[in-house]
Design an enzyme around this catalytic site. Sequence first.
Site, PDB file in Angstrom:
ATOM      1  N   PRO A 147       0.814  -1.226   0.000  1.00 16.53           N
ATOM      2  CA  PRO A 147       0.000   0.000   0.000  1.00 16.53           C
ATOM      3  C   PRO A 147       0.842   1.269   0.000  1.00 16.53           C
ATOM      4  O   PRO A 147       0.303   2.362  -0.159  1.00 16.53           O
ATOM      5  CB  PRO A 147      -0.805  -0.121   1.307  1.00 16.53           C
ATOM      6  N   GLU A 179       2.035  -5.542   5.546  1.00 21.57           N
ATOM      7  CA  GLU A 179       2.030  -4.684   6.738  1.00 21.57           C
ATOM      8  C   GLU A 179       3.416  -4.149   7.052  1.00 21.57           C
ATOM      9  O   GLU A 179       3.586  -3.293   7.905  1.00 21.57           O
ATOM     10  CB  GLU A 179       1.497  -5.482   7.937  1.00 21.57           C
ATOM     11  N   ASP A 206       9.364  -2.053  -8.408  1.00 24.74           N
ATOM     12  CA  ASP A 206      10.443  -3.029  -8.582  1.00 24.74           C
ATOM     13  C   ASP A 206      10.844  -3.654  -7.248  1.00 24.74           C
ATOM     14  O   ASP A 206      11.248  -4.816  -7.190  1.00 24.74           O
ATOM     15  CB  ASP A 206      11.663  -2.351  -9.210  1.00 24.74           C
ATOM     16  N   GLY A 207      10.732  -2.875  -6.169  1.00 24.10           N
ATOM     17  CA  GLY A 207      11.103  -3.380  -4.844  1.00 24.10           C
ATOM     18  C   GLY A 207      10.153  -4.490  -4.417  1.00 24.10           C
ATOM     19  O   GLY A 207      10.562  -5.506  -3.839  1.00 24.10           O
ATOM     20  N   SER A 249       7.659   3.412  -8.306  1.00 24.60           N
ATOM     21  CA  SER A 249       8.268   4.661  -8.760  1.00 24.60           C
ATOM     22  C   SER A 249       8.977   4.499 -10.101  1.00 24.60           C
ATOM     23  O   SER A 249       9.039   5.445 -10.882  1.00 24.60           O
ATOM     24  CB  SER A 249       9.299   5.134  -7.728  1.00 24.60           C
ATOM     25  N   THR A 250       9.569   3.317 -10.354  1.00 19.10           N
ATOM     26  CA  THR A 250      10.289   3.120 -11.617  1.00 19.10           C
ATOM     27  C   THR A 250       9.587   2.067 -12.483  1.00 19.10           C
ATOM     28  O   THR A 250       9.442   2.246 -13.683  1.00 19.10           O
ATOM     29  CB  THR A 250      11.748   2.665 -11.351  1.00 19.10           C
ATOM     30  N   ASP A 515      18.695  -3.607  -8.032  1.00 18.91           N
ATOM     31  CA  ASP A 515      17.255  -3.464  -8.327  1.00 18.91           C
ATOM     32  C   ASP A 515      16.575  -2.510  -7.341  1.00 18.91           C
ATOM     33  O   ASP A 515      15.426  -2.717  -6.934  1.00 18.91           O
ATOM     34  CB  ASP A 515      16.533  -4.824  -8.246  1.00 18.91           C
TER      35      ASP A 515
HETATM   36  C1  LIG Z   1      19.439  15.052 -18.303  1.00 21.84           C
HETATM   37  C2  LIG Z   1      18.485  13.943 -18.075  1.00 21.84           C
HETATM   38  C3  LIG Z   1      19.162  12.647 -17.992  1.00 21.84           C
HETATM   39  C4  LIG Z   1      18.190  11.567 -17.613  1.00 21.84           C
HETATM   40  C5  LIG Z   1      18.875  10.258 -17.564  1.00 21.84           C
HETATM   41  C6  LIG Z   1      17.924   9.223 -17.148  1.00 21.84           C
HETATM   42  C7  LIG Z   1      18.531   7.878 -17.079  1.00 21.84           C
HETATM   43  C8  LIG Z   1      17.561   7.006 -16.411  1.00 21.84           C
HETATM   44  C9  LIG Z   1      17.954   5.581 -16.431  1.00 21.84           C
HETATM   45  C10 LIG Z   1      17.027   4.848 -15.555  1.00 21.84           C
HETATM   46  C11 LIG Z   1      17.470   3.453 -15.377  1.00 21.84           C
HETATM   47  C12 LIG Z   1      16.601   2.778 -14.398  1.00 21.84           C
HETATM   48  C13 LIG Z   1      17.120   1.449 -14.112  1.00 21.84           C
HETATM   49  C14 LIG Z   1      16.229   0.754 -13.139  1.00 21.84           C
HETATM   50  C15 LIG Z   1      16.545   0.519 -11.918  1.00 21.84           C
HETATM   51  C16 LIG Z   1      15.635  -0.140 -10.968  1.00 21.84           C
HETATM   52  O1  LIG Z   1      16.100  -1.436 -10.718  1.00 21.84           O
HETATM   53  C17 LIG Z   1      15.617   0.596  -9.640  1.00 21.84           C
HETATM   54  C18 LIG Z   1      14.467   0.068  -8.798  1.00 21.84           C
HETATM   55  O2  LIG Z   1      13.270   0.571  -9.240  1.00 21.84           O
HETATM   56  N1  LIG Z   1      15.414   2.012  -9.821  1.00 21.84           N
HETATM   57  C19 LIG Z   1      16.355   2.878  -9.523  1.00 21.84           C
HETATM   58  O3  LIG Z   1      17.400   2.557  -9.033  1.00 21.84           O
HETATM   59  C20 LIG Z   1      16.024   4.304  -9.816  1.00 21.84           C
HETATM   60  C21 LIG Z   1      17.103   4.917 -10.660  1.00 21.84           C
HETATM   61  C22 LIG Z   1      16.668   6.276 -11.069  1.00 21.84           C
HETATM   62  C23 LIG Z   1      17.762   6.975 -11.744  1.00 21.84           C
HETATM   63  C24 LIG Z   1      17.359   8.378 -12.072  1.00 21.84           C
HETATM   64  C25 LIG Z   1      18.526   9.134 -12.608  1.00 21.84           C
HETATM   65  C26 LIG Z   1      18.171  10.548 -12.904  1.00 21.84           C
HETATM   66  C27 LIG Z   1      19.386  11.240 -13.431  1.00 21.84           C
HETATM   67  C28 LIG Z   1      19.158  12.695 -13.562  1.00 21.84           C
HETATM   68  C29 LIG Z   1      20.449  13.382 -13.975  1.00 21.84           C
HETATM   69  C30 LIG Z   1      20.179  14.795 -14.210  1.00 21.84           C
HETATM   70  C31 LIG Z   1      21.371  15.609 -14.592  1.00 21.84           C
HETATM   71  C32 LIG Z   1      20.937  17.038 -14.736  1.00 21.84           C
HETATM   72  C33 LIG Z   1      22.063  17.967 -14.868  1.00 21.84           C
HETATM   73  C34 LIG Z   1      21.672  19.373 -14.834  1.00 21.84           C
HETATM   74  N1  LIG Z   2       3.567  -2.536   4.099  1.00 23.70           N
HETATM   75  C1  LIG Z   2       4.761  -2.076   3.828  1.00 23.70           C
HETATM   76  N2  LIG Z   2       5.300  -1.087   4.580  1.00 23.70           N
HETATM   77  C2  LIG Z   2       6.510  -0.583   4.291  1.00 23.70           C
HETATM   78  N3  LIG Z   2       7.286  -0.998   3.254  1.00 23.70           N
HETATM   79  C3  LIG Z   2       6.795  -1.969   2.484  1.00 23.70           C
HETATM   80  C4  LIG Z   2       5.522  -2.545   2.719  1.00 23.70           C
HETATM   81  N4  LIG Z   2       5.306  -3.488   1.774  1.00 23.70           N
HETATM   82  C5  LIG Z   2       6.400  -3.503   0.990  1.00 23.70           C
HETATM   83  N5  LIG Z   2       7.300  -2.596   1.402  1.00 23.70           N
HETATM   84  C6  LIG Z   2       8.621  -2.256   0.824  1.00 23.70           C
HETATM   85  O1  LIG Z   2       8.499  -1.034   0.102  1.00 23.70           O
HETATM   86  C7  LIG Z   2       9.582  -0.951  -0.820  1.00 23.70           C
HETATM   87  C8  LIG Z   2       9.216  -0.122  -2.025  1.00 23.70           C
HETATM   88  O2  LIG Z   2       8.113  -0.646  -2.617  1.00 23.70           O
HETATM   89  P1  LIG Z   2       7.794  -0.653  -4.166  1.00 23.70           P
HETATM   90  O3  LIG Z   2       8.830  -1.317  -4.914  1.00 23.70           O
HETATM   91  O4  LIG Z   2       6.423  -1.222  -4.249  1.00 23.70           O
HETATM   92  O5  LIG Z   2       7.706   0.900  -4.567  1.00 23.70           O
HETATM   93  P2  LIG Z   2       8.783   1.964  -5.043  1.00 23.70           P
HETATM   94  O6  LIG Z   2      10.064   1.825  -4.319  1.00 23.70           O
HETATM   95  O7  LIG Z   2       8.096   3.253  -4.986  1.00 23.70           O
HETATM   96  O8  LIG Z   2       8.971   1.621  -6.544  1.00 23.70           O
HETATM   97  P3  LIG Z   2      10.259   1.179  -7.405  1.00 23.70           P
HETATM   98  O9  LIG Z   2      10.829  -0.001  -6.668  1.00 23.70           O
HETATM   99  O10 LIG Z   2       9.651   0.821  -8.726  1.00 23.70           O
HETATM  100  O11 LIG Z   2      11.201   2.326  -7.464  1.00 23.70           O
HETATM  101  C9  LIG Z   2       9.900  -2.365  -1.186  1.00 23.70           C
HETATM  102  O12 LIG Z   2      11.281  -2.572  -1.055  1.00 23.70           O
HETATM  103  C10 LIG Z   2       9.125  -3.232  -0.205  1.00 23.70           C
HETATM  104  O13 LIG Z   2       9.979  -4.141   0.441  1.00 23.70           O
END
Ligand SMILES: CCCCCCCCCCCCC/C=C/[C@@H](O)[C@H](CO)NC(=O)CCCCCCCCCCCCCCC
Ligand SMILES: Nc1ncnc2c1ncn2[C@@H]1O[C@H](COP(=O)(O)OP(=O)(O)OP(=O)(O)O)[C@@H](O)[C@H]1O
Length: 555
Positions: A147, A179, A206-207, A249-250, A515
């Site tokens: 949730p 929970e 993803d979590g 979130s992702t 991840d």
């Molecule tokens: C200028 C814009 C550049 C944008 C570049 C974007 C690249 C994004 C690549 C995303 C890759 C995601 C890989 C997935 C990982 C997931 O297992 C994991 C769990 O949900 N998520 C993250 O770790 C969450 C990872 C989130 C990463 C976000 C990175 C944002 C970078 C922003 C850089 C801005 C530079 C600006 C300079 C003025």
């Molecule tokens: N009831 C709960 N209370 C607190 N945390 C929880 C609960 N259920 C699951 N979680 C934890 O919340 C974390 C984040 O959850 P989830 O992956 O659903 O969302 P997010 O982090 O916003 O998305 P993403 O992983 O895509 O970035 C998970 O690592 C999970 O272990």
Amino acid sequence: MEKQPRLLCSELCVQRRPYEVILNCAILAWKDVQIGQKHTGRSIYGSVKAGSHCVPVCEIIAVQEKEDDSPCKDTGKWQKVPQSPVDCQHAFTVFYIERTRQHCWRCSNVTFHCSDQSLCLLWVQTIREQLGLLTNRPKRLLVYINPYGGKQRGKQIYDHKVAPIFSRATISTDVIVTERANHARDHLKTEADLKKYDGVVCVGGDGMFSEIMHGLVSRMQRDAGVDENSMEETLVPCGLRIGIIPSGSTDCVCYATAGSNDPVTSALHIVVGDSQPMDICSVHNEDSLLRYSVSLLGYGFYGDVLTDSERKRWMGPARYDISGVKTFLSHRYYEGTVSFLPAEGNLGTPRDKMQCLSGCAICRQTSSDRLVSKDEDSVSDAECRDTWTVIRGKFLAINAASMSCACPRSPKGLSPSAHLADGTTDLILVRKCSRIDFLRHLLRHTNKDDQFDHSFVEVYRVKQFRFTPRHQECDSEVDLRERESGAGGKRFLSQICREHRACGCMPSQSNWNCDGEILPYTAIQVRVHCQLITLFARGIEEQPVFEDPYTHCAI
Ligand SMILES: CCCCCCCCCCCCC/C=C/[C@@H](O)[C@H](CO)NC(=O)CCCCCCCCCCCCCCC
Ligand SMILES: Nc1ncnc2c1ncn2[C@@H]1O[C@H](COP(=O)(O)OP(=O)(O)OP(=O)(O)O)[C@@H](O)[C@H]1O
Ligand SMILES: [Ca+2]
């Protein structure tokens, strides 16, 4: 497509117009008899041009008889539908999948009015029989809802968008709203009666997916007596499929396996019983398993973004952007050694522009190779061949992408040509470079340009890799020399420490982002396990093909 023998063919009414309706074991098609032959070629995906429609039976969700004297769907008024050309008192509704924008699916429906009840019943019964033959469809699911994931809308999304679809498809569910963190993982690992279910569904990001995957993989190994801590062990694949209703979130696992992060689309992939095998990396430190990873294992940039963003969880998905900018501006680099075992055979390369799409030839080939040689990815064989490549350097980021990692932030992902089920991960090394060059590289994740086409970026397709940060390299080197030279080792130790001071670099270290979870160790060893789990997904579909829908409906 070969013509299938007709099971049924009748003239029925749709929206008060007469249609010729055909059912065979592959398709349901209906054609406006008044528009007749005028139609032209068009999509196989149940579109509505020129009065002809076609739906593959495997994309029918359900069929339901309509009550007599119910309000006419088309006008919304209570009325008896006109008698001509057929009496329309008896009707049935077919619910089916319709493709909309960008890989999104919707549940559409059409109501057929019949001249008499027996004809109506015959149609309902025959369609149900055809659906009954689709044995890959799940009947009982175990659902876990986080949730608090993403924008905290998991429960609402499930109740309003997903539960009605499951109930329409007569799928029964046991729903657990978590929970605490790891509630779902622990329940799956130790308590859940898995025999009762055809699949497990997570509602979250993803979590949350990672929790389900860890619970199931660990449970399988425990039941089979396999030691997860040992890198040499061949892990046992999971029998139950996993569905993901995205609300995080992702949502990169969902996006990269379905092409969108739309909850209704994901629910429909579950209903039709799609299957997509997927690789899993086991991440070890010495003799213990740290975690499994399916998407990104990232040290340096993505590790730092995650570490910073964890303190900002309350911000929701925006935390990654804020921490991303902050980490980008800090421009830290890390020294260490990466060693890897390159993938061999016809597995493509990370720069070959061969996107892993639904029915991917490389992943299919990997499946059939595995059937022939069960031992194909055994660690000891590979190590005997001694083909490890070693790279030392200063890196802004070290990323291993076991799948494309496509997500709304980066629609083609970190490694656009990575495969979901080929038994490899793409190792991306971003060496120390200027801020502006790194920004250029990051920007290319959001457009069509090649993010690997920089002198400071290298990418390798690998089956195993190891990373040792520089400060631990020193330690292990010292340990080794001390052991080798006895008292003389002390002299060597002081020499290394002097050298370290002289280079002026602080032995800084990052964290591994596994991840979306932070790992407690920096020195890691990673092995890819081919096709260890299966999702309720089919990979990303190519754009629709066009064909005559009525007589040559390709499926
Ligand atoms: C200028 C814009 C550049 C944008 C570049 C974007 C690249 C994004 C690549 C995303 C890759 C995601 C890989 C997935 C990982 C997931 O297992 C994991 C769990 O949900 N998520 C993250 O770790 C969450 C990872 C989130 C990463 C976000 C990175 C944002 C970078 C922003 C850089 C801005 C530079 C600006 C300079 C003025
Ligand atoms: N009831 C709960 N209370 C607190 N945390 C929880 C609960 N259920 C699951 N979680 C934890 O919340 C974390 C984040 O959850 P989830 O992956 O659903 O969302 P997010 O982090 O916003 O998305 P993403 O992983 O895509 O970035 C998970 O690592 C999970 O272990
Ligand atoms: Ca892979």
